[in-house]
Design an enzyme around this catalytic site. Sequence first.
Site, PDB file in Angstrom:
ATOM      1  N   HIS A 119     -15.553  29.135 -31.702  1.00  0.00           N
ATOM      2  CA  HIS A 119     -16.919  29.025 -31.185  1.00  0.00           C
ATOM      3  C   HIS A 119     -17.569  27.679 -31.504  1.00  0.00           C
ATOM      4  O   HIS A 119     -18.792  27.560 -31.471  1.00  0.00           O
ATOM      5  CB  HIS A 119     -17.780  30.183 -31.722  1.00  0.00           C
ATOM      6  CG  HIS A 119     -17.362  31.520 -31.171  1.00  0.00           C
ATOM      7  ND1 HIS A 119     -17.772  32.717 -31.698  1.00  0.00           N
ATOM      8  CD2 HIS A 119     -16.549  31.834 -30.129  1.00  0.00           C
ATOM      9  CE1 HIS A 119     -17.228  33.717 -30.996  1.00  0.00           C
ATOM     10  NE2 HIS A 119     -16.481  33.200 -30.046  1.00  0.00           N
ATOM     11  N   CYS A 130     -22.575  15.944 -19.880  1.00  0.00           N
ATOM     12  CA  CYS A 130     -21.188  15.439 -19.786  1.00  0.00           C
ATOM     13  C   CYS A 130     -20.330  15.895 -20.974  1.00  0.00           C
ATOM     14  O   CYS A 130     -19.142  15.624 -21.000  1.00  0.00           O
ATOM     15  CB  CYS A 130     -21.176  13.920 -19.667  1.00  0.00           C
ATOM     16  SG  CYS A 130     -21.556  13.070 -21.212  1.00  0.00           S
TER      17      CYS A 130
HETATM   18  P1  OAD Z   1     -21.032  40.128 -36.860  1.00  0.00           P
HETATM   19  O1  OAD Z   1     -22.348  39.903 -37.494  1.00  0.00           O
HETATM   20  O2  OAD Z   1     -21.012  40.790 -35.530  1.00  0.00           O
HETATM   21  O3  OAD Z   1     -20.114  40.993 -37.818  1.00  0.00           O
HETATM   22  C1  OAD Z   1     -19.961  40.688 -39.171  1.00  0.00           C
HETATM   23  C2  OAD Z   1     -18.993  41.688 -39.747  1.00  0.00           C
HETATM   24  O4  OAD Z   1     -18.760  41.326 -41.090  1.00  0.00           O
HETATM   25  C3  OAD Z   1     -19.499  43.144 -39.749  1.00  0.00           C
HETATM   26  O5  OAD Z   1     -18.465  43.978 -39.248  1.00  0.00           O
HETATM   27  C4  OAD Z   1     -19.782  43.426 -41.222  1.00  0.00           C
HETATM   28  O6  OAD Z   1     -19.496  44.780 -41.570  1.00  0.00           O
HETATM   29  C5  OAD Z   1     -18.811  42.486 -41.892  1.00  0.00           C
HETATM   30  N1  OAD Z   1     -19.227  42.019 -43.223  1.00  0.00           N
HETATM   31  C6  OAD Z   1     -20.441  41.591 -43.620  1.00  0.00           C
HETATM   32  N2  OAD Z   1     -20.413  41.170 -44.898  1.00  0.00           N
HETATM   33  C7  OAD Z   1     -19.148  41.352 -45.329  1.00  0.00           C
HETATM   34  C8  OAD Z   1     -18.468  41.117 -46.571  1.00  0.00           C
HETATM   35  N3  OAD Z   1     -19.082  40.588 -47.620  1.00  0.00           N
HETATM   36  N4  OAD Z   1     -17.152  41.446 -46.648  1.00  0.00           N
HETATM   37  C9  OAD Z   1     -16.507  41.994 -45.582  1.00  0.00           C
HETATM   38  N5  OAD Z   1     -17.082  42.211 -44.387  1.00  0.00           N
HETATM   39  C10 OAD Z   1     -18.380  41.897 -44.259  1.00  0.00           C
HETATM   40  O7  OAD Z   1     -20.286  38.701 -36.834  1.00  0.00           O
HETATM   41  P2  OAD Z   1     -19.014  38.260 -35.972  1.00  0.00           P
HETATM   42  O8  OAD Z   1     -18.051  39.360 -35.820  1.00  0.00           O
HETATM   43  O9  OAD Z   1     -18.554  36.988 -36.560  1.00  0.00           O
HETATM   44  O10 OAD Z   1     -20.992  34.278 -31.484  1.00  0.00           O
HETATM   45  O11 OAD Z   1     -19.707  37.967 -34.589  1.00  0.00           O
HETATM   46  C11 OAD Z   1     -18.928  37.406 -33.571  1.00  0.00           C
HETATM   47  C12 OAD Z   1     -19.743  36.444 -32.759  1.00  0.00           C
HETATM   48  O12 OAD Z   1     -20.960  37.067 -32.333  1.00  0.00           O
HETATM   49  C13 OAD Z   1     -20.216  35.223 -33.506  1.00  0.00           C
HETATM   50  O13 OAD Z   1     -19.267  34.189 -33.545  1.00  0.00           O
HETATM   51  C14 OAD Z   1     -21.431  34.807 -32.735  1.00  0.00           C
HETATM   52  C15 OAD Z   1     -22.059  36.168 -32.576  1.00  0.00           C
HETATM   53  O14 OAD Z   1     -22.961  36.322 -31.566  1.00  0.00           O
HETATM   54  C16 OAD Z   1     -21.742  33.402 -30.809  1.00  0.00           C
HETATM   55  O15 OAD Z   1     -22.790  32.957 -31.238  1.00  0.00           O
HETATM   56  C17 OAD Z   1     -21.153  33.017 -29.500  1.00  0.00           C
END
Ligand code: OAD
Length: 241
Positions: A119, A130
């Site tokens: 990302h 551009c």
């Molecule tokens: P999320 O916020 O959707 O998910 C975070 C995950 O991490 C959740 O499943 C939590 O349970 C887990 N979590 C939180 N703290 C933790 C810890 N200490 N140990 C283990 N697990 C933990 O974030 P992403 O999956 O990264 O994209 O989200 C994906 C994408 O959605 C991001 O890259 C971003 C967002 O919108 C864009 O901005 C395009």
Amino acid sequence: MAELDQDLVDALRKARKIAVLSGAGLSAESGVPTFRGPEGLWKNHDPTELATAEAFRRDPALVWEFYNWRREKVLSVEPNGAHRALVDIEARVSECTHITQNVDGLSQRAGARRLIELHGNLFATICFDCRRPRTDLPEIVPHPSYCECGGLMRPGVVWFGESVPAFETALAALPGTDLFLVVGTSALVQPAASLAMIAKQSGAHVAEFNLEPTPLTASLDFAVHGPVGTTLPALMAAAFH
Ligand code: OAD
């Protein structure tokens, strides 16, 4: 933390090729907010107003305010034990590729070398028209800043509705993978989340590390529930020390 599955420890010890897909949970213990859940960024901020090309066209100053705020936040924190454990894995396995959805740069700061930033990067600044980068701007980007083509500069991250150019590189890293680790992601955003099932279908064992189950959990080989700053170093210690 749940007991570590000995089969997972053995799978890590024996693996010759590992791939990792990480998400915001990897950086949570550093103090970087995740996106979903009660404390998540998307709880108080509407992604369609901040993380789309339409939002930038409508109100670039607001989008820059949000991204400069995130930059400030990330500049004030440090990588945690989970980032370091993944670097440790990279050092011990013949081939390891870390594919991250995170844009915070904390894995690089921990020493990751084979990193695919699916990302983009929070500290990259590219032209909205551009896409040429500018590297001479301060970390907190003054808005408006312009490209030599006259276009407005924007954050160098992938927004909702945009293509994910690094996805092909991520896919190419999968064949032959013995073990695929899914670390701290809700597995709700595509195409990133699909990588886990693609790896599984091509023969990898897949292990998830998360505080809680995700839509992927039931289909995977292992699930380790707990904070990754604890579970990943514990797995490394069990496999290699
Ligand atoms: P999320 O916020 O959707 O998910 C975070 C995950 O991490 C959740 O499943 C939590 O349970 C887990 N979590 C939180 N703290 C933790 C810890 N200490 N140990 C283990 N697990 C933990 O974030 P992403 O999956 O990264 O994209 O989200 C994906 C994408 O959605 C991001 O890259 C971003 C967002 O919108 C864009 O901005 C395009």
